[in-house]
Design a protein around this motif. Structure first.
Motif, PDB file in Angstrom:
ATOM      1  N   SER A 170       0.820  -1.218   0.000  1.00 43.49           N
ATOM      2  CA  SER A 170       0.000   0.000   0.000  1.00 43.49           C
ATOM      3  C   SER A 170       0.847   1.258   0.000  1.00 43.49           C
ATOM      4  O   SER A 170       0.404   2.311  -0.467  1.00 43.49           O
ATOM      5  N   GLY A 171       2.060   1.164   0.540  1.00 42.33           N
ATOM      6  CA  GLY A 171       2.954   2.317   0.563  1.00 42.33           C
ATOM      7  C   GLY A 171       2.723   3.263   1.721  1.00 42.33           C
ATOM      8  O   GLY A 171       3.522   4.171   1.963  1.00 42.33           O
ATOM      9  N   LYS A 172       1.639   3.080   2.467  1.00 41.61           N
ATOM     10  CA  LYS A 172       1.355   3.968   3.595  1.00 41.61           C
ATOM     11  C   LYS A 172       2.201   3.578   4.809  1.00 41.61           C
ATOM     12  O   LYS A 172       2.568   2.407   4.974  1.00 41.61           O
ATOM     13  N   PRO A 173       2.484   4.543   5.690  1.00 40.79           N
ATOM     14  CA  PRO A 173       3.174   4.207   6.946  1.00 40.79           C
ATOM     15  C   PRO A 173       2.313   3.252   7.769  1.00 40.79           C
ATOM     16  O   PRO A 173       1.079   3.253   7.658  1.00 40.79           O
ATOM     17  N   LEU A 174       2.969   2.451   8.598  1.00 42.67           N
ATOM     18  CA  LEU A 174       2.263   1.506   9.462  1.00 42.67           C
ATOM     19  C   LEU A 174       2.254   2.039  10.887  1.00 42.67           C
ATOM     20  O   LEU A 174       3.300   2.426  11.419  1.00 42.67           O
ATOM     21  N   ALA A 175       1.077   2.033  11.502  1.00 48.32           N
ATOM     22  CA  ALA A 175       0.945   2.414  12.905  1.00 48.32           C
ATOM     23  C   ALA A 175       0.630   1.147  13.692  1.00 48.32           C
ATOM     24  O   ALA A 175      -0.477   0.618  13.619  1.00 48.32           O
ATOM     25  N   TYR A 176       1.637   0.630  14.405  1.00 48.23           N
ATOM     26  CA  TYR A 176       1.509  -0.643  15.114  1.00 48.23           C
ATOM     27  C   TYR A 176       1.002  -0.444  16.539  1.00 48.23           C
ATOM     28  O   TYR A 176       1.471   0.442  17.259  1.00 48.23           O
ATOM     29  N   ILE A 177       0.094  -1.319  16.947  1.00 45.01           N
ATOM     30  CA  ILE A 177      -0.262  -1.438  18.355  1.00 45.01           C
ATOM     31  C   ILE A 177       0.153  -2.842  18.784  1.00 45.01           C
ATOM     32  O   ILE A 177      -0.426  -3.840  18.339  1.00 45.01           O
ATOM     33  N   PHE A 178       1.204  -2.931  19.574  1.00 44.38           N
ATOM     34  CA  PHE A 178       1.673  -4.221  20.082  1.00 44.38           C
ATOM     35  C   PHE A 178       0.848  -4.587  21.314  1.00 44.38           C
ATOM     36  O   PHE A 178       0.820  -3.841  22.296  1.00 44.38           O
ATOM     37  N   VAL A 179       0.161  -5.731  21.243  1.00 46.00           N
ATOM     38  CA  VAL A 179      -0.647  -6.186  22.377  1.00 46.00           C
ATOM     39  C   VAL A 179      -0.375  -7.661  22.634  1.00 46.00           C
ATOM     40  O   VAL A 179      -0.022  -8.418  21.723  1.00 46.00           O
ATOM     41  N   ASP A 180      -0.555  -8.044  23.890  1.00 47.03           N
ATOM     42  CA  ASP A 180      -0.466  -9.447  24.269  1.00 47.03           C
ATOM     43  C   ASP A 180      -1.829 -10.073  23.975  1.00 47.03           C
ATOM     44  O   ASP A 180      -2.838  -9.666  24.572  1.00 47.03           O
TER      45      ASP A 180
END
Length: 503
Positions: free
Chosen positions: A248-258
């Motif tokens: 997609s080329g868009k930046p990735l906004a990660y939410i790291f969760v358990d």
């Protein structure tokens, strides 16, 4: 002299020739490749190398599938990339076996199984129409048959934009399900006024209608629209889905969760409104922090403290982690995202400490000193980007040291350097990113442009490359041999007197 081969050898050769001649797999080369693939409505081509173990394992399955598919008028072919190196190179073949599906000369990557029955099933499906006729009684079931279903509601099967819609369907038959409705009663029951194109999804908003004039829709525009709709507002990223986000080329906004955390859904729901608001700018994803803890470290998330949030700019591999001393809240995430979108947020660069000295033949580059040394226009700079765990890098290391030693006397003109890429981030001013190891790049003096080295990793080849591209003189100054210390005459006489043998 006439040589007579034993009967057993002749029989074995005869059976080999017969088996090859009896094969249902077509042999293609430069002379017949284009004419063959361009004339076939559907053909599967394997690009292989005779020495390749995976190719040998595939061979009997490929032959069996070719025989079965022959009855269905679907052809299978192969290209020997040792014999046809130029042809394979022109097709961008970089590994073996590579399989491609051709339709009238247009190629797409084969993504099916590699067993005979799997190949047959995949190719039979490929032979079916990319767009299905959808009747009123099948409409509801069809719109729920896949995660993403695109339906064109048209006055007739040939009305605009049927051709563009079909072209998009042919290119993405493995990605989405496509249908066409020409039954006006079915369209009315669906609440659609033709001509229209509607996408039905099993996630987020169930139904989305093409927002622009349908009569002017092109294949490319439809592809872009579908690609955007295929990405959830807040979906899971993992080994199977990462490529969708990367493309997609868009930046990735990660939410790291358990994933075992009882409050996991609560954490995601809190961020979802922010993800919805900024979907046009970033792709928000959640990721298993336990399984992908190493990825969190690579994104400069220092502690295994969940939930964690970080923005990654994929193109430049820049990272913007949320302050881990603070609790991850919707307000905090929105503030970080707003600053990123506004261009006021600075990336966090990982860097090892700058070495106290650079006495060795190879200069050590880290994130903090990369620009200063690599962009020094008074010097030619040759950099190895490596990873400590990389086997190829370990084999190159002694050769790279030898290269450094060869030019150690002219470090003021030519710098042989190395950069531990996993442990250091390149500054945002650097116009490239490193995708594999080792990667070798050369910057001539008087320039800030880097040249890729793609030759053999031998000392001789590296030296030849340096000699070809260096702008500074590579003349090594002569080192004068030290003269022996002179013994004072008085001492010499004394030594002679003390050691002279009397007769």
């Amino acid at each position: 002299m006439r040589i007579t081969l034993p009967l057993s050898v002749l029989l074995s050769l005869a059976s080999f020739v017969f088996a090859d001649g009896d094969s249902d797999v077509l042999n293609l080369g430069a002379a017949n490749f284009e004419s063959t693939v361009s004339s076939e409505p559907l053909i599967l081509v394997e690009f292989f190398a005779p020495w390749c173990g995976h190719c040998k394992a595939l061979a009997p399955h490929y032959e069996e599938a070719a025989t079965t598919l022959k009855e269905k008028n679907i052809k299978l072919a192969k290209v020997d990339c040792v014999e046809e190196a130029d042809l394979c190179s022109s097709k961008g073949i970089q590994g073996y076996p590579t399989l491609k599906v051709y339709r009238k000369g247009e190629a797409v990557d084969y993504s099916g199984p590699r067993k005979a029955d799997g190949i047959v099933s995949y190719m039979v499906k490929q032979s079916l129409p990319a767009v299905s006729e959808v009747t009123a009684d099948k409409h509801d079931d069809f719109t729920k048959a896949d995660k993403i279903v695109a339906v064109a509601y048209l006055p007739s099967s040939t009305a605009v934009p049927a051709a563009e819609f079909s072209a998009a369907a042919e290119a993405h038959r493995d990605d989405y399900l496509f249908g066409v409705v020409t039954d006006q009663d079915a369209a009315a029951a669906a609440g659609v006024v033709p001509p229209a194109i509607v996408v039905y999804r099993s996630f987020d908003e169930h139904r989305s209608e093409y927002p622009y004039p349908v009569n002017g829709a092109t294949k490319k525009e439809l592809e872009e629209w579908l690609a955007d709709l295929s990405i959830p507002v807040l979906g899971e990223v993992n080994g199977e889905t990462y490529s969708i986000y990367a493309q997609s080329g868009k930046p990735l906004a990660y939410i790291f969760v358990d994933p075992t955390d009882e409050k996991k859904d609560e954490h995601l729901d809190a961020v979802r409104p922010v993800a919805t608001k900024y979907k046009s700018k970033l792709n928000f994803v959640w990721i298993d922090a336990v399984k992908y803890g190493d990825h969190a470290k690579a994104l400069n998330v220092a502690e295994a403290k969940w939930p964690a949030f970080v923005i990654q700019e994929l193109e430049k591999q820049l990272k913007y982690p949320y302050d881990q001393t603070k609790e991850v809240t919707a307000e905090g995430v929105q503030d970080l995202v707003e600053k990123y979108v506004a261009g006021t947020l600075q990336p966090q660069l990982k860097s090892q400490p700058i070495p106290e000295s650079q006495d060795g033949p190879v200069t050590v580059l880290v994130g903090k000193n990369f620009e200063e040394i690599a962009f020094d226009e008074s010097k030619d700079v040759f950099v190895e980007f490596y990873a400590t765990w990389c086997g190829h890098c370990k084999r190159l290391a002694p050769i790279w040291d030898q290269l450094g030693e060869k030019y150690a006397a002219i470090k003021d003109k030519l710098v042989i350097a190395k950069f531990d890429a996993p442990e250091n981030d390149l500054p945002p001013t650097i116009p490239f990113r490193i995708a594999g190891f080792p990667t070798l790049k050369f910057k001539p003096a008087g320039s800030k442009e880097f040249i890729d080295y793609e030759g053999d990793r031998t000392l001789e080849s590296l030296v030849s490359f340096v000699e070809e591209h260096a702008k500074n003189s590579l003349e090594i100054p002569e080192v004068k041999a030290e003269e022996p210390a002179q013994t004072p005459l008085s001492e010499e006489k004394k030594e002679t007197a003390d050691t002279h043998d009397e007769l």
